[in-house]
Motif scaffolding. Sequence first.
Motif, PDB file in Angstrom:
ATOM      1  N   HIS A  40       4.926  -6.735 -39.138  1.00 39.52           N
ATOM      2  CA  HIS A  40       3.486  -6.535 -39.202  1.00 39.52           C
ATOM      3  C   HIS A  40       2.736  -7.193 -38.044  1.00 39.52           C
ATOM      4  O   HIS A  40       1.517  -7.059 -37.957  1.00 39.52           O
ATOM      5  CB  HIS A  40       2.946  -7.066 -40.537  1.00 39.52           C
ATOM      6  N   GLN A  41       3.450  -7.876 -37.161  1.00 39.94           N
ATOM      7  CA  GLN A  41       2.799  -8.507 -36.014  1.00 39.94           C
ATOM      8  C   GLN A  41       2.597  -7.482 -34.902  1.00 39.94           C
ATOM      9  O   GLN A  41       3.488  -6.686 -34.613  1.00 39.94           O
ATOM     10  CB  GLN A  41       3.660  -9.660 -35.468  1.00 39.94           C
ATOM     11  N   VAL A  42       1.421  -7.511 -34.293  1.00 36.37           N
ATOM     12  CA  VAL A  42       1.153  -6.632 -33.159  1.00 36.37           C
ATOM     13  C   VAL A  42       1.962  -7.110 -31.963  1.00 36.37           C
ATOM     14  O   VAL A  42       2.665  -6.327 -31.316  1.00 36.37           O
ATOM     15  CB  VAL A  42      -0.364  -6.606 -32.838  1.00 36.37           C
ATOM     16  N   VAL A  43       1.851  -8.403 -31.658  1.00 28.92           N
ATOM     17  CA  VAL A  43       2.654  -9.019 -30.607  1.00 28.92           C
ATOM     18  C   VAL A  43       3.763  -9.798 -31.307  1.00 28.92           C
ATOM     19  O   VAL A  43       3.502 -10.754 -32.033  1.00 28.92           O
ATOM     20  CB  VAL A  43       1.800  -9.978 -29.734  1.00 28.92           C
ATOM     21  N   LYS A  44       5.006  -9.362 -31.137  1.00 29.11           N
ATOM     22  CA  LYS A  44       6.134  -9.963 -31.844  1.00 29.11           C
ATOM     23  C   LYS A  44       6.364 -11.397 -31.386  1.00 29.11           C
ATOM     24  O   LYS A  44       6.538 -11.659 -30.204  1.00 29.11           O
ATOM     25  CB  LYS A  44       7.417  -9.147 -31.617  1.00 29.11           C
ATOM     26  N   ASP A  45       6.303 -12.319 -32.331  1.00 30.61           N
ATOM     27  CA  ASP A  45       6.506 -13.739 -32.054  1.00 30.61           C
ATOM     28  C   ASP A  45       7.433 -14.301 -33.131  1.00 30.61           C
ATOM     29  O   ASP A  45       6.995 -14.611 -34.246  1.00 30.61           O
ATOM     30  CB  ASP A  45       5.165 -14.468 -32.045  1.00 30.61           C
TER      31      ASP A  45
END
Length: 64
Positions: A40-45
């Motif tokens: 669900h993260q836009v920028v994968k972290d």
Amino acid sequence: MKLAAAILLATATMIGVAVADEDDDCIDRVLNTAAKIMKHQVVKDAAKALDEARRKCRLPPGLT
């Protein structure tokens, strides 16, 4: 006497395996939660997802 020693060793081994399985299940739950968070993260972290999963799952003392 050898039979008693073998039974004692087998029992101790099974107890150790049971504890390891419980720890493995806990770690598995944290990793699965982190994977769901990352979806669900836009920028994968990954680090941020893992930190959030650790807070949600509350690892028992001794596990990091």
